[in-house]
Design an enzyme around this catalytic site. Structure first.
Site, PDB file in Angstrom:
ATOM      1  N   ASN A   8       6.773   7.346 -28.947  1.00 36.78           N
ATOM      2  CA  ASN A   8       6.901   5.928 -29.296  1.00 36.78           C
ATOM      3  C   ASN A   8       7.024   5.145 -27.988  1.00 36.78           C
ATOM      4  O   ASN A   8       8.092   5.109 -27.378  1.00 36.78           O
ATOM      5  CB  ASN A   8       8.156   5.736 -30.167  1.00 36.78           C
ATOM      6  CG  ASN A   8       8.387   4.273 -30.509  1.00 36.78           C
ATOM      7  OD1 ASN A   8       7.532   3.422 -30.273  1.00 36.78           O
ATOM      8  ND2 ASN A   8       9.553   3.974 -31.069  1.00 36.78           N
ATOM      9  N   TRP A   9       5.912   4.549 -27.575  1.00 35.79           N
ATOM     10  CA  TRP A   9       5.903   3.853 -26.284  1.00 35.79           C
ATOM     11  C   TRP A   9       6.541   2.467 -26.370  1.00 35.79           C
ATOM     12  O   TRP A   9       6.695   1.804 -25.347  1.00 35.79           O
ATOM     13  CB  TRP A   9       4.461   3.728 -25.761  1.00 35.79           C
ATOM     14  CG  TRP A   9       3.911   5.010 -25.207  1.00 35.79           C
ATOM     15  CD1 TRP A   9       4.535   6.243 -25.188  1.00 35.79           C
ATOM     16  CD2 TRP A   9       2.639   5.201 -24.576  1.00 35.79           C
ATOM     17  NE1 TRP A   9       3.731   7.169 -24.587  1.00 35.79           N
ATOM     18  CE2 TRP A   9       2.555   6.562 -24.205  1.00 35.79           C
ATOM     19  CE3 TRP A   9       1.554   4.359 -24.290  1.00 35.79           C
ATOM     20  CZ2 TRP A   9       1.435   7.090 -23.555  1.00 35.79           C
ATOM     21  CZ3 TRP A   9       0.442   4.885 -23.659  1.00 35.79           C
ATOM     22  CH2 TRP A   9       0.385   6.234 -23.289  1.00 35.79           C
ATOM     23  N   LYS A  10       6.852   2.020 -27.573  1.00 36.79           N
ATOM     24  CA  LYS A  10       7.481   0.706 -27.762  1.00 36.79           C
ATOM     25  C   LYS A  10       6.646  -0.373 -27.041  1.00 36.79           C
ATOM     26  O   LYS A  10       5.426  -0.302 -27.089  1.00 36.79           O
ATOM     27  CB  LYS A  10       8.936   0.751 -27.300  1.00 36.79           C
ATOM     28  CG  LYS A  10       9.688   1.922 -27.961  1.00 36.79           C
ATOM     29  CD  LYS A  10      11.164   1.897 -27.740  1.00 36.79           C
ATOM     30  CE  LYS A  10      11.787   3.109 -28.438  1.00 36.79           C
ATOM     31  NZ  LYS A  10      13.229   3.147 -28.386  1.00 36.79           N
ATOM     32  N   HIS A  95      11.457   1.435 -37.873  1.00 36.13           N
ATOM     33  CA  HIS A  95      12.227   1.794 -36.674  1.00 36.13           C
ATOM     34  C   HIS A  95      13.456   0.880 -36.576  1.00 36.13           C
ATOM     35  O   HIS A  95      13.387  -0.295 -36.934  1.00 36.13           O
ATOM     36  CB  HIS A  95      11.347   1.652 -35.424  1.00 36.13           C
ATOM     37  CG  HIS A  95      11.999   2.238 -34.211  1.00 36.13           C
ATOM     38  ND1 HIS A  95      12.950   1.557 -33.491  1.00 36.13           N
ATOM     39  CD2 HIS A  95      11.869   3.455 -33.610  1.00 36.13           C
ATOM     40  CE1 HIS A  95      13.369   2.337 -32.499  1.00 36.13           C
ATOM     41  NE2 HIS A  95      12.720   3.489 -32.558  1.00 36.13           N
ATOM     42  N   GLU A  97      14.740  -0.639 -34.195  1.00 36.06           N
ATOM     43  CA  GLU A  97      14.540  -1.862 -33.408  1.00 36.06           C
ATOM     44  C   GLU A  97      13.840  -2.943 -34.230  1.00 36.06           C
ATOM     45  O   GLU A  97      14.014  -4.131 -33.987  1.00 36.06           O
ATOM     46  CB  GLU A  97      13.762  -1.518 -32.123  1.00 36.06           C
ATOM     47  CG  GLU A  97      14.660  -0.795 -31.131  1.00 36.06           C
ATOM     48  CD  GLU A  97      13.933   0.119 -30.164  1.00 36.06           C
ATOM     49  OE1 GLU A  97      12.702   0.030 -30.047  1.00 36.06           O
ATOM     50  OE2 GLU A  97      14.620   0.948 -29.525  1.00 36.06           O
ATOM     51  N   GLU A 165      16.937   9.168 -36.978  1.00 32.66           N
ATOM     52  CA  GLU A 165      17.259   8.629 -35.654  1.00 32.66           C
ATOM     53  C   GLU A 165      18.589   7.889 -35.701  1.00 32.66           C
ATOM     54  O   GLU A 165      18.623   6.697 -36.042  1.00 32.66           O
ATOM     55  CB  GLU A 165      16.187   7.627 -35.214  1.00 32.66           C
ATOM     56  CG  GLU A 165      14.817   8.194 -35.011  1.00 32.66           C
ATOM     57  CD  GLU A 165      14.056   7.365 -33.987  1.00 32.66           C
ATOM     58  OE1 GLU A 165      13.724   7.916 -32.926  1.00 32.66           O
ATOM     59  OE2 GLU A 165      13.817   6.169 -34.228  1.00 32.66           O
ATOM     60  N   GLY A 171      18.043   5.139 -26.848  1.00 32.34           N
ATOM     61  CA  GLY A 171      17.956   4.245 -25.699  1.00 32.34           C
ATOM     62  C   GLY A 171      18.874   4.608 -24.551  1.00 32.34           C
ATOM     63  O   GLY A 171      19.765   5.460 -24.662  1.00 32.34           O
ATOM     64  N   SER A 213      17.197   9.864 -27.671  1.00 35.73           N
ATOM     65  CA  SER A 213      17.469  10.501 -26.363  1.00 35.73           C
ATOM     66  C   SER A 213      16.992  11.942 -26.263  1.00 35.73           C
ATOM     67  O   SER A 213      17.653  12.783 -25.630  1.00 35.73           O
ATOM     68  CB  SER A 213      18.961  10.416 -26.019  1.00 35.73           C
ATOM     69  OG  SER A 213      19.346   9.074 -25.875  1.00 35.73           O
ATOM     70  N   GLY A 234      11.185   8.363 -27.315  1.00 32.45           N
ATOM     71  CA  GLY A 234      10.999   7.042 -26.712  1.00 32.45           C
ATOM     72  C   GLY A 234      10.763   7.155 -25.221  1.00 32.45           C
ATOM     73  O   GLY A 234       9.678   7.527 -24.769  1.00 32.45           O
TER      74      GLY A 234
END
Ligand code: PGA
Length: 251
Positions: A8-10, A95, A97, A165, A171, A213, A234
């Protein structure tokens, strides 16, 4: 199923040329590796370009989100049909976020059904914001899972991936990855919720991956002891060397 390792490159990296560099290094590093399915979810604006340069390679692509409605006057949004036509076969849905930006369980449920109808595999994210001594995070998780999957029938369950998650483990500023034994217990609990809602057989067949993580140091133990079939990665997925080690540790 093969181990599923999802990047997941966000909202990274900043340019197409950097995205191509990272993708190129991953592609080179995994060529020949048959033990895992690797899915790259880049920013959607880069997806079709990366897809073009992946010819002949076994890497799959995913989109990080879709909109709740189909075609029409929705400035700035992307539909599941567009994702499919750009080359996505997976979609990250719900997700944390995005949930933080206001996405509800109802939105998540609508999006999951929409991508399934398009033949795209949803990677449904769920996770508690924090843990408490009294265990109320368990009722949070149970209700989030049930509400997020409310649009699905029993037979849809085999076509989805659930990404567990814990939000507190995601993060740079997080508490770090969850212990493998705790992941195992939580996935067991989530399977029980699925079993009560959809049936035992369906619950046992559902695929779970873990995110929060994940790095090259903890991946091996989580795969061995965590009861999950893969990862949603991530930060480490933008660092080819680390990401390749995670893939290696998973197979
Ligand atoms: P992280 O992110 O690996 O950087 O913790 C995981 C995620 O948000 O999916």
């Amino acid at each position: 199923m093969k181990k599923l390792i999802v990047a997941n490159w966000k909202m990274c990296p900043d340019s197409l040329s950097d995205a191509k560099k990272i993708f190129g290094a991953i592609k080179k590093g995994i060529s020949g590796s048959r033990g895992a399915e690797v899915v790259i979810c880049p920013p959607s604006i880069f997806l079709s370009e990366l897809k073009k340069s992946s010819s002949g390679n076994k890497i799959s692509f995913g989109i990080q989100n879709i909109f709740t409605s189909k075609t029409g006057a929705h400035t700035g949004e992307i539909s599941e049909q567009m994702a499919k036509s750009a080359g996505a076969t997976y979609a990250i849905i719900g997700h944390s976020e995005r949930r933080k930006m206001g996405e509800t369980d109802v939105d998540v449920s609508i999006k999951i059904k929409a991508v399934l109808l398009e033949g795209i595999t949803p990677i449904v994210c769920i996770g508690e914001p924090e843990r408490d001594e009294s265990g109320s995070y368990l009722s949070y998780l149970s209700s989030q899972l049930k509400e997020s999957l409310a649009s699905l029938s029993k037979k849809d369950l085999k076509d989805i991936i659930i990404a567990y998650e814990p939000v507190w483990a995601i993060g740079e500023k997080s508490k770090g990855a969850m212990q493998p034994s705790d992941i195992f217990e939580t996935v067991l609990f989530l399977r029980k919720v699925l079993s009560d809602t959809f049936g035992k057989k369906e619950a046992l067949e559902t695929n779970f991956i873990y995110g929060g993580s994940v790095d090259e140091k903890n991946a091996g133990a989580i795969i061995k002891e965590g009861g999950v079939q893969g990862f949603l990665v991530g930060r480490a997925s933008l660092l080819p060397e680390k990401f390749l080690k995670i893939i290696k540790a998973s197979i």
